[in-house]
Scaffold this active site. Sequence first.
Site, PDB file in Angstrom:
ATOM      1  N   GLY A  76     107.731   1.012  89.636  1.00 11.96           N
ATOM      2  CA  GLY A  76     108.653   0.465  88.636  1.00 11.96           C
ATOM      3  C   GLY A  76     110.076   0.662  89.147  1.00 11.96           C
ATOM      4  N   LEU A  77     110.240   0.401  90.452  1.00 11.78           N
ATOM      5  CA  LEU A  77     111.513   0.773  91.114  1.00 11.78           C
ATOM      6  C   LEU A  77     112.707  -0.009  90.561  1.00 11.78           C
ATOM      7  CD1 LEU A  77     110.393   1.090  94.869  1.00 11.78           C
ATOM      8  CD2 LEU A  77     110.332   2.798  93.032  1.00 11.78           C
ATOM      9  N   HIS A 122     116.314   4.214  91.986  1.00  7.76           N
ATOM     10  CA  HIS A 122     115.460   4.574  93.130  1.00  7.76           C
ATOM     11  C   HIS A 122     116.108   4.117  94.442  1.00  7.76           C
ATOM     12  CE1 HIS A 122     112.207   4.319  89.924  1.00  7.76           C
ATOM     13  NE2 HIS A 122     112.038   5.527  90.422  1.00  7.76           N
ATOM     14  N   GLN A 159     100.641  13.905  84.563  1.00  3.66           N
ATOM     15  CA  GLN A 159     101.898  14.204  83.869  1.00  3.66           C
ATOM     16  C   GLN A 159     102.082  13.417  82.566  1.00  3.66           C
ATOM     17  OE1 GLN A 159     104.175  12.884  87.510  1.00  3.66           O
ATOM     18  NE2 GLN A 159     105.707  12.279  86.005  1.00  3.66           N
ATOM     19  N   GLY A 197     115.993  12.411  91.737  1.00  7.08           N
ATOM     20  CA  GLY A 197     117.142  12.037  90.908  1.00  7.08           C
ATOM     21  C   GLY A 197     117.587  13.179  90.008  1.00  7.08           C
ATOM     22  N   LYS A 237     118.794  12.583  87.200  1.00 15.20           N
ATOM     23  CA  LYS A 237     118.537  12.126  85.820  1.00 15.20           C
ATOM     24  C   LYS A 237     117.492  13.010  85.156  1.00 15.20           C
ATOM     25  CE  LYS A 237     116.958   8.489  82.925  1.00 15.20           C
ATOM     26  NZ  LYS A 237     115.541   8.796  82.764  1.00 15.20           N
ATOM     27  N   ASP A 238     116.422  13.339  85.908  1.00 13.15           N
ATOM     28  CA  ASP A 238     115.391  14.238  85.380  1.00 13.15           C
ATOM     29  C   ASP A 238     115.752  15.661  85.815  1.00 13.15           C
ATOM     30  OD1 ASP A 238     113.552  12.169  84.308  1.00 13.15           O
ATOM     31  OD2 ASP A 238     113.553  11.553  86.398  1.00 13.15           O
ATOM     32  N   SER A 271     112.536   3.410  84.640  1.00 18.91           N
ATOM     33  CA  SER A 271     111.469   2.401  84.648  1.00 18.91           C
ATOM     34  C   SER A 271     111.086   2.044  83.215  1.00 18.91           C
ATOM     35  CB  SER A 271     110.240   2.953  85.373  1.00 18.91           C
ATOM     36  OG  SER A 271     110.625   3.481  86.632  1.00 18.91           O
ATOM     37  N   ARG A 272     111.249   2.988  82.303  1.00 21.57           N
ATOM     38  CA  ARG A 272     110.847   2.748  80.913  1.00 21.57           C
ATOM     39  C   ARG A 272     111.815   1.845  80.153  1.00 21.57           C
ATOM     40  NH1 ARG A 272     108.770   8.364  81.377  1.00 21.57           N
ATOM     41  NH2 ARG A 272     106.518   8.227  81.063  1.00 21.57           N
TER      42      ARG A 272
HETATM   43  O1  PAF Z   1     110.170  11.350  88.714  1.00 20.75           O
HETATM   44  C1  PAF Z   1     109.092  10.765  88.971  1.00 20.75           C
HETATM   45  O2  PAF Z   1     109.044   9.554  89.176  1.00 20.75           O
HETATM   46  C2  PAF Z   1     107.801  11.577  88.948  1.00 20.75           C
HETATM   47  O3  PAF Z   1     107.826  12.576  87.995  1.00 20.75           O
HETATM   48  C3  PAF Z   1     107.437  12.124  90.343  1.00 20.75           C
HETATM   49  C4  PAF Z   1     108.465  13.138  90.829  1.00 20.75           C
HETATM   50  C5  PAF Z   1     107.289  10.986  91.310  1.00 20.75           C
HETATM   51  C6  PAF Z   1     106.092  12.870  90.238  1.00 20.75           C
HETATM   52  O4  PAF Z   1     105.078  12.020  89.814  1.00 20.75           O
END
Ligand code: PAF
Length: 502
Positions: free
Chosen positions: A26-27, A31, A56, A145, A147-148, A184-185
């Site tokens: 979902g780039l 990204h 996750q 990132g 962001k997270d 991506s969301r």
């Molecule tokens: O941030 C993400 O896209 C995901 O949490 C990661 C780090 C690729 C792990 O699945």
Amino acid sequence: MQTAKDLHSWLAEGHAPLSLVPTMGGLHEGHVRLMRLATSNSDGSTVVSLFVNPLQFGPSEDYDRYPRCLQEDLALAASAGVDAVWAPDISEVFPGGPEHCFRLQVPAFLQSHLCGRMRPGHFDGVATVVARLLALVQPDRLILGEKDWQQLTILRRLVADLNLPITLLGVPTVREADGLAMSSRNQYLSPEDRERAVALPRVLQAVRFEDDVTDVRQALITAGLEVEYVERVAPASLQPCGQETAISLLAAAVRCGSTRLIDHVFLMSRAPLVAIDGPAGAGKSTVTRAFAERLGLTYLDTGAMYRSVTWLVQQRKLDPADAVAIESLLIDFKLDLRSLPGGGQQVLVNGEDVSSAIRSPEVTASVSAVAAHRCVRQALTAQQKAMGAKGGLVAEGRDIGTAVFPDADLKVFLTATVSERARRRALDLEQRGFEPPNRQELETQIAERDRMDSSREEAPLVQASDALELVTDGMTIDAVIDELVGLFRARVAEEAWPTPEG
Ligand code: PAF
């Protein structure tokens, strides 16, 4: 590439130093920024992984509808200049199925706030998959990132705790023109939701350091967003904090329609402050100067300040033990520290350039005695505090983290064994044209200096309780600087204090 075998064949071609950009596909432009940072390291290669990690996602989360658009992702990755894309199936990452693989458990304190509290098991799933990706790809650099931020912090701890030989780099959040953080969301948002969603960055970016978290929550609710959490935490520990913490993370998660959005802002009462303490001869000056330059911070060598007073004491032929005489000398002592291009520092005492004179063995021999006087420490500490009032400084000395800047964002106690310091000191003296004493004598001098510095009454050399110890025996200068930069970045995001270009 799809299988682990494809990946291994590609890796066998030799791609070091290798950067990994792990993604769930979902780039988007965010990204691309990660990939650009990875590819900007011209002598290495970059691989992007695309893998929607089932571990996750909670049972009622969006695993099934998470964007999967391989062709678009491949095109975007190619346009960003990456060397390879690896899009494995579940069975490649979790042979035998995700239910049958070992899982990592993130320490409770790192996930008891922010998203961790709201999404039980989420960060365990992230840590597990990233550990597996790292084991399969074996990169030298991991790009993630900011962001997270909670994810980034947890993965930094994972890399540090497992002693993985990987440099982790964080990249600032990339935003749409109206401020919404790219995610991506965001694709899930209806046009009406999209209009409302922009209140999240708007509200957060308007928050001032003194503001109350409950007012932020109310502002988000008023804007029509359903608030999951708004929390203010210390960036590295992820523990709740208030205004006593000079740099904090104010983070929020909201629901906008059926879409969950997160965003944050760093609240800063001043620019970053770094304290580097440690015994004589641990190589503090060299690494601190280079570290300061790399991060665009002003370098403050407090040892040079004590050496300057010592130099003047010797010029005036005073006894280094005579506190009364030294106190009166301080009345017309004017010290100027000027940063030179290239990271050097010029030291002027009452207008005279003493930059190299203060490095003589005679000054070295007396500086501990002079620096032990209360009047000297008080005068210089006051000057140092004034220099650091607005932050933006890395100060190096013996009592920076304890007496001068107890609220520094990063405190490091940089040290090395006595024999290693004697080796370095002999080398340094030789290079500057001085005859070094024999090694045994040097070791005795260094041990004696440690004893004096650590046992003086006024601001003794002690490791601050919240300082991180870094023992530099066997490390190259570059490795020490990289380590310091990593420690800094765990506390001060690129978003809060960007690395200067060049
Ligand atoms: O941030 C993400 O896209 C995901 O949490 C990661 C780090 C690729 C792990 O699945």
